[in-house]
Motif scaffolding. Structure first.
Motif, PDB file in Angstrom:
ATOM      1  N   ARG A 119       0.806  -1.222   0.000  1.00  0.00           N
ATOM      2  CA  ARG A 119       0.000   0.000   0.000  1.00  0.00           C
ATOM      3  C   ARG A 119       0.843   1.278   0.000  1.00  0.00           C
ATOM      4  O   ARG A 119       0.316   2.373  -0.174  1.00  0.00           O
ATOM      5  CB  ARG A 119      -0.943   0.004   1.199  1.00  0.00           C
ATOM      6  CG  ARG A 119      -1.993  -1.096   1.160  1.00  0.00           C
ATOM      7  CD  ARG A 119      -3.025  -0.921   2.277  1.00  0.00           C
ATOM      8  NE  ARG A 119      -4.029  -1.964   2.222  1.00  0.00           N
ATOM      9  CZ  ARG A 119      -5.103  -1.954   1.432  1.00  0.00           C
ATOM     10  NH1 ARG A 119      -5.297  -0.925   0.625  1.00  0.00           N
ATOM     11  NH2 ARG A 119      -5.965  -2.944   1.450  1.00  0.00           N
ATOM     12  N   SER A 122       0.427   4.227  -2.526  1.00  0.00           N
ATOM     13  CA  SER A 122      -0.689   5.174  -2.432  1.00  0.00           C
ATOM     14  C   SER A 122      -0.288   6.479  -1.757  1.00  0.00           C
ATOM     15  O   SER A 122      -0.943   7.513  -1.943  1.00  0.00           O
ATOM     16  CB  SER A 122      -1.847   4.547  -1.654  1.00  0.00           C
ATOM     17  OG  SER A 122      -2.355   3.406  -2.310  1.00  0.00           O
ATOM     18  N   GLY A 147     -15.413   5.727   7.650  1.00  0.00           N
ATOM     19  CA  GLY A 147     -14.908   4.867   6.596  1.00  0.00           C
ATOM     20  C   GLY A 147     -14.858   3.412   7.013  1.00  0.00           C
ATOM     21  O   GLY A 147     -15.268   3.046   8.122  1.00  0.00           O
ATOM     22  N   LEU A 150      -9.850  -1.360   5.841  1.00  0.00           N
ATOM     23  CA  LEU A 150      -9.414  -2.201   4.732  1.00  0.00           C
ATOM     24  C   LEU A 150      -8.462  -3.294   5.186  1.00  0.00           C
ATOM     25  O   LEU A 150      -8.515  -4.426   4.687  1.00  0.00           O
ATOM     26  CB  LEU A 150      -8.700  -1.342   3.680  1.00  0.00           C
ATOM     27  CG  LEU A 150      -9.536  -0.321   2.919  1.00  0.00           C
ATOM     28  CD1 LEU A 150      -8.607   0.577   2.105  1.00  0.00           C
ATOM     29  CD2 LEU A 150     -10.538  -1.018   2.014  1.00  0.00           C
ATOM     30  N   TYR A 183      -5.483   0.725   7.987  1.00  0.00           N
ATOM     31  CA  TYR A 183      -5.772   1.375   6.707  1.00  0.00           C
ATOM     32  C   TYR A 183      -7.288   1.538   6.597  1.00  0.00           C
ATOM     33  O   TYR A 183      -8.036   0.564   6.750  1.00  0.00           O
ATOM     34  CB  TYR A 183      -5.257   0.520   5.547  1.00  0.00           C
ATOM     35  CG  TYR A 183      -3.755   0.348   5.541  1.00  0.00           C
ATOM     36  CD1 TYR A 183      -2.914   1.299   4.974  1.00  0.00           C
ATOM     37  CD2 TYR A 183      -3.172  -0.781   6.117  1.00  0.00           C
ATOM     38  CE1 TYR A 183      -1.538   1.135   4.973  1.00  0.00           C
ATOM     39  CE2 TYR A 183      -1.793  -0.957   6.117  1.00  0.00           C
ATOM     40  CZ  TYR A 183      -0.979   0.006   5.548  1.00  0.00           C
ATOM     41  OH  TYR A 183       0.384  -0.156   5.549  1.00  0.00           O
ATOM     42  N   GLN A 185     -10.575   3.107   4.357  1.00  0.00           N
ATOM     43  CA  GLN A 185     -11.136   3.631   3.102  1.00  0.00           C
ATOM     44  C   GLN A 185     -12.211   4.649   3.443  1.00  0.00           C
ATOM     45  O   GLN A 185     -13.162   4.343   4.150  1.00  0.00           O
ATOM     46  CB  GLN A 185     -11.755   2.488   2.289  1.00  0.00           C
ATOM     47  CG  GLN A 185     -12.366   2.924   0.963  1.00  0.00           C
ATOM     48  CD  GLN A 185     -11.311   3.201  -0.096  1.00  0.00           C
ATOM     49  OE1 GLN A 185     -10.388   2.403  -0.247  1.00  0.00           O
ATOM     50  NE2 GLN A 185     -11.441   4.282  -0.812  1.00  0.00           N
ATOM     51  N   HIS A 186     -12.046   5.883   2.952  1.00  0.00           N
ATOM     52  CA  HIS A 186     -13.061   6.919   3.166  1.00  0.00           C
ATOM     53  C   HIS A 186     -13.629   7.350   1.812  1.00  0.00           C
ATOM     54  O   HIS A 186     -13.298   6.758   0.778  1.00  0.00           O
ATOM     55  CB  HIS A 186     -12.478   8.114   3.940  1.00  0.00           C
ATOM     56  CG  HIS A 186     -11.272   8.735   3.301  1.00  0.00           C
ATOM     57  ND1 HIS A 186     -11.353   9.637   2.261  1.00  0.00           N
ATOM     58  CD2 HIS A 186      -9.944   8.581   3.559  1.00  0.00           C
ATOM     59  CE1 HIS A 186     -10.145  10.017   1.912  1.00  0.00           C
ATOM     60  NE2 HIS A 186      -9.270   9.399   2.671  1.00  0.00           N
ATOM     61  N   GLY A 189     -10.788   8.275  -0.772  1.00  0.00           N
ATOM     62  CA  GLY A 189      -9.568   7.495  -0.936  1.00  0.00           C
ATOM     63  C   GLY A 189      -9.242   6.690   0.307  1.00  0.00           C
ATOM     64  O   GLY A 189     -10.111   6.105   0.936  1.00  0.00           O
ATOM     65  N   GLU A 190      -7.979   6.719   0.658  1.00  0.00           N
ATOM     66  CA  GLU A 190      -7.475   5.861   1.731  1.00  0.00           C
ATOM     67  C   GLU A 190      -6.550   6.663   2.633  1.00  0.00           C
ATOM     68  O   GLU A 190      -5.883   7.600   2.189  1.00  0.00           O
ATOM     69  CB  GLU A 190      -6.707   4.692   1.101  1.00  0.00           C
ATOM     70  CG  GLU A 190      -6.037   3.737   2.063  1.00  0.00           C
ATOM     71  CD  GLU A 190      -5.235   2.681   1.316  1.00  0.00           C
ATOM     72  OE1 GLU A 190      -5.790   2.060   0.372  1.00  0.00           O
ATOM     73  OE2 GLU A 190      -4.054   2.476   1.660  1.00  0.00           O
ATOM     74  N   GLU A 234      -3.419   9.602   1.453  1.00  0.00           N
ATOM     75  CA  GLU A 234      -3.173   9.207   0.080  1.00  0.00           C
ATOM     76  C   GLU A 234      -2.911  10.442  -0.791  1.00  0.00           C
ATOM     77  O   GLU A 234      -3.489  11.507  -0.575  1.00  0.00           O
ATOM     78  CB  GLU A 234      -4.380   8.423  -0.449  1.00  0.00           C
ATOM     79  CG  GLU A 234      -4.139   7.727  -1.769  1.00  0.00           C
ATOM     80  CD  GLU A 234      -5.306   6.830  -2.155  1.00  0.00           C
ATOM     81  OE1 GLU A 234      -5.169   6.122  -3.165  1.00  0.00           O
ATOM     82  OE2 GLU A 234      -6.343   6.846  -1.464  1.00  0.00           O
TER      83      GLU A 234
END
Length: 264
Positions: A119, A122, A147, A150, A183, A185-186, A189-190, A234
């Motif tokens: 990752r 990113s 979010g 992940l 991590y 996710q929103h 993005g991340e 990110e």
């Protein structure tokens, strides 16, 4: 001469075995006698705690205390990212080709901080914040965004101090200490929430049960004694608010910046 000696002493005491011993004592009922002394020494506002000091059964329970409801309102602005902790910003800036520059005079790579995670790509040209929690601070960690989780990773490591001495005089502390990475996710993005352990920290714990879907300001984790959170954004998804920067003292729930659609 003093600094090399202190560095040597820090190296010798930075092993997890030492932290386990101090952590075991902090969780014992015998440690509750130290709570009034600890609160007075570090100027902890005990009136903010959810319970009376006498009701905590150990130093660790007091240290990981919750606050009275309403003391940390969560900013409700549109697309706002909030601080996950009470802290001092000790590192802040754009990530340049994978480099986090000048964190207390040292440069870090995102790759080493994230333990060579796939990752990493990113965050190559994203943004970072280093949030230091002193013993005085509230030590529960909340989600900076709404979010979905992940991935989670526990990265074993040392337990060097993450105060000014540790960051200035020990080599690359943030990427050598034990870390717990989440991590998330929103909408745009991340982001990575990196919890960094420190000297005398027995562990970093997720709340239980930990939901897969996080609310902005919702419970995420907590430190058993003080440490640091690193936020990685990110590339092209985050801009800090004016007035938020290196040296800012911030509270959990306070707006730190705005999330937006990726821009290259």
């Amino acid at each position: 001469m003093a600094k090399p000696i202190f560095r040597l002493m820090t190296e010798l005491s930075s092993r997890k075995s030492i932290s386990r011993i101090t952590g075991a004592f902090a969780k014992s009922k015998a440690s509750r006698r130290l709570i009034p002394w600890f609160a007075k020494t570090y100027g902890i506002p005990v009136q903010d705690a959810e319970k009376q000091v006498r009701d905590y059964q150990s130093l660790n329970e007091f240290f990981t205390r919750r606050l009275k409801p309403g003391l940390r309102p969560i900013d409700q602005g549109t697309d706002v990212l909030v601080s996950p902790v009470d802290s001092l910003i000790t590192g802040f800036g754009r990530i340049q080709e994978g480099l986090m520059l000048q964190v207390k005079g040292q440069d870090y790579t995102v790759e080493e901080l994230l333990n060579q995670s796939p990752r990493t790509v990113s965050y190559k040209n994203g943004f970072f914040m280093v949030l230091y929690l002193s013993p005085t601070d509230y030590h529960r960690i909340h989600s900076p965004v709404a979010g979905r989780i992940l991935e989670k990773e526990h990265i074993p490591g040392r337990v060097y101090p993450v105060n000014d001495f540790g960051l200035l005089h020990m080599k690359r502390v943030l990427s050598r200490n034990e870390r717990l990475v989440t991590y998330v996710q929103h909408e745009y993005g991340e982001l990575a929430v990196v919890k960094v352990g420190a000297m005398n920290v027995s562990s970093i714990q997720y709340v239980s049960p930990l939901p897969d879907q996080l609310e902005r300001g919702g419970d995420l984790a907590y430190f058993e004694f003080g440490s640091t959170v690193v936020l990685l954004f990110e590339s092209g998804t985050f801009d800090p608010l004016p007035g938020v920067g290196l040296g800012s003292k911030i509270k959990m729930g306070q707006a730190l910046g705005l999330l937006h659609t990726k821009s290259e």
